[in-house]
Design an enzyme around this catalytic site. Structure first.
Site, PDB file in Angstrom:
ATOM      1  N   HIS A  83     -44.655 104.815  20.249  1.00  0.00           N
ATOM      2  CA  HIS A  83     -45.131 104.717  21.737  1.00  0.00           C
ATOM      3  C   HIS A  83     -46.316 104.857  21.974  1.00  0.00           C
ATOM      4  O   HIS A  83     -47.078 103.926  22.827  1.00  0.00           O
ATOM      5  CB  HIS A  83     -44.398 105.602  22.721  1.00  0.00           C
ATOM      6  N   GLU A  86     -48.175 101.581  21.022  1.00  0.00           N
ATOM      7  CA  GLU A  86     -47.931 100.504  22.117  1.00  0.00           C
ATOM      8  C   GLU A  86     -48.871 100.581  23.192  1.00  0.00           C
ATOM      9  O   GLU A  86     -49.342  99.690  23.719  1.00  0.00           O
ATOM     10  CB  GLU A  86     -46.412 100.656  22.851  1.00  0.00           C
ATOM     11  N   HIS A  87     -49.268 101.628  23.722  1.00  0.00           N
ATOM     12  CA  HIS A  87     -50.208 102.117  24.709  1.00  0.00           C
ATOM     13  C   HIS A  87     -51.626 101.343  24.125  1.00  0.00           C
ATOM     14  O   HIS A  87     -52.548 101.011  25.158  1.00  0.00           O
ATOM     15  CB  HIS A  87     -50.441 103.520  25.191  1.00  0.00           C
ATOM     16  N   GLU A 156     -55.623 107.231  26.576  1.00  0.00           N
ATOM     17  CA  GLU A 156     -54.255 107.136  26.743  1.00  0.00           C
ATOM     18  C   GLU A 156     -53.526 108.468  26.680  1.00  0.00           C
ATOM     19  O   GLU A 156     -52.572 108.591  26.926  1.00  0.00           O
ATOM     20  CB  GLU A 156     -53.783 105.873  25.860  1.00  0.00           C
ATOM     21  N   GLU A 163     -47.102 110.528  31.936  1.00  0.00           N
ATOM     22  CA  GLU A 163     -45.652 109.784  31.773  1.00  0.00           C
ATOM     23  C   GLU A 163     -44.580 110.799  31.042  1.00  0.00           C
ATOM     24  O   GLU A 163     -43.334 110.604  31.815  1.00  0.00           O
ATOM     25  CB  GLU A 163     -45.775 108.888  30.704  1.00  0.00           C
TER      26      GLU A 163
END
Length: 464
Positions: A83, A86-87, A156, A163
């Site tokens: 993940h 992905e960012h 990030e 998140e």
């Protein structure tokens, strides 16, 4: 060069009314030979990349990369890295800074999207068909030559931590995470997709790059497209823009064994208790997958505030929930992975402390309905036929644009090794009998041990 094999939709009716065993064998035999119906094509390139597309004869298109590198391919120490990457993919790559990438996409009227699941990470680009090569080039560049700048990694880090906090406030998502933690404890399928905070705080560039080099290889990726796209042209781009990896493929994820148990986050002040409970069900390629999906469709969902019930009408189950005020809502589900599935229900029970037995009663009623579905003679043909029509209708409505069709192509090729067209989907659903559903429920759900997860005030779930 590689070639694709196609077959006509006129061949499908020949397979109607096959026994479940013959149907399973026929579908298994077609995995390596079938490339789609008249407009859907599949090719495996010499570099190992699988290419699948459908030409919709429109001026726009969606193209994406589907990669077998979700959270279940991680280790305990780097959980969250898929993940995290992905960012980072849209933050710059070889020959293109983040600002240049954003400016290019904006000037071309394109849209970029991405997501990570437990089994897959996906990257989309949507734009005009005459920009197809630029979009494929962009996708190949961001996964093969990411910059992974220290600045972007640090920026990030805070975004992902925020998140994680947001998800912690979402009871339904958290309950599902807890459920996987219980069912698959000791294996990577139990890992949360975003990873634990301590991992996110500590992940370094070399760890991210190591994961990318191991997992983002052509043998583990699918280039899929839907819209105004020529398949041969897409294959040429795939051959030219993607390099065959010299890295050996990583081992497949460890075998998964379903484990009963309970994970309960006690929050005394909450006015509701959120509960999920599941048993083991079928994997993607099992002939029982569709009957179980249909059973879940028939059990359906219900909400007291709207009165909405399973497959759009009142059932014995919804009437009982309304009459006895057993819960605020419930929702059946059938989650499917490449090697295992989960069949169960998510429910929200209001005012749980006023009636400590309410949650237990609600669970017992739903589990009894599961048992009823596994009992010969309980289900009737009319209910099953209505559920089949509803499932087909919903499936068609989910394929109304190039983005949705592209998603369907990429996911199916990763899960099945091919893409089954809607015609095949229809006859497979229409081929299901009342007995098929009953036998599948008997095989997977009847008298099985369940795993539970919950958030809210402590109440008896009736596990003993």
């Amino acid at each position: 060069s590689s070639s694709s094999t196609s077959y006509s939709s006129s061949e499908y009716p020949k397979m109607f009314r096959l026994t479940r065993q013959k149907l399973a064998q026929a579908l298994q035999n077609s995995l390596s030979t079938q490339g789609g119906t008249q407009t859907s094509k599949f090719t495996k390139l010499e570099n190992g990349l699988r290419v699948a597309s459908i030409d919709l004869k429109i001026p726009t298109m969606t193209v994406g990369l589907w990669c077998n590198c979700g959270s279940r391919y991680e280790e305990l120490e780097n959980n969250g890295v898929a993940h995290y990457f992905e960012h980072l993919v849209f933050k710059g790559s070889q020959g293109m800074t983040r600002d240049q990438l954003e400016e290019t996409v904006e000037n071309k009227g394109q849209r970029l999207m991405a997501y990570t699941s437990r089994e897959q990470t996906v990257y989309f680009a949507k734009g005009f068909s005459n920009d197809a090569e630029e979009m494929v080039d962009l996708l190949s560049n961001i996964v093969q030559n990411p910059t992974l700048s220290t600045k972007a990694i640090e920026e990030e880090r805070g975004v992902i931590l925020a998140e994680i906090d947001d998800i912690a406030q979402n009871q339904e998502e958290t309950v599902y995470d807890y459920l996987h933690d219980v069912c698959f404890r000791g294996t990577p399928l139990s890992f949360p997709i975003l990873g634990p905070k301590e991992n996110v705080k500590g992940l370094q560039r070399h760890e991210i790059l190591d994961f990318v080099k191991k997992h983002y290889i052509t043998d583990r990726m699918v280039l899929a497209a839907a819209g105004g796209i020529d398949h041969d042209a897409l294959c040429e781009m795939g051959n030219r823009l993607f390099d065959k990896s010299t890295m050996p493929p990583p081992p497949e994820p460890k075998g998964t064994e379903f484990k009963p148990g309970l994970k309960y986050q006690v929050v005394p002040s909450m006015p509701y208790v959120h509960i999920a409970f599941v048993c083991e069900s079928a994997k993607w390629t099992s002939p029982d997958t569709l009957p179980l999906m249909l059973a879940s469709q028939m059990i359906g969902q219900w909400d007291r505030s709207t009165g909405a019930g399973a497959i759009g009408s009142k059932t014995i189950l919804t009437n009982k929930f309304e009459r006895e005020a057993l819960a605020l809502s419930f929702k059946a589900f059938n989650t499917i992975y490449v090697d295992i599935g989960l069949f169960g229900c998510y429910l929200v029970v209001d005012n749980p402390t006023e009636d400590p037995d309410r949650a237990k009663k609600a669970i017992q009623v739903i589990r009894q309905e599961f048992e009823n579905y596994a009992t010969p003679g309980y289900l009737d043909q009319e209910t099953v036929e209505l559920a089949k029509k509803t499932l087909i209708s919903q499936s068609k409505m989910m394929l109304e644009g190039s983005e949705q069709i592209c998603e369907d192509i990429g996911r199916q090729v990763l899960c099945y090794g091919r893409r089954g067209e809607m015609e095949e989907w229809e006859w497979r659903i229409n081929d299901i009998t009342v007995e098929d559903v009953q036998k599948a429920m008997e095989r997977y759900v009847k008298d099985q041990n369940f795993a539970f997860s919950a958030i809210g005030p402590k109440v008896d779930l009736g596990m003993s």
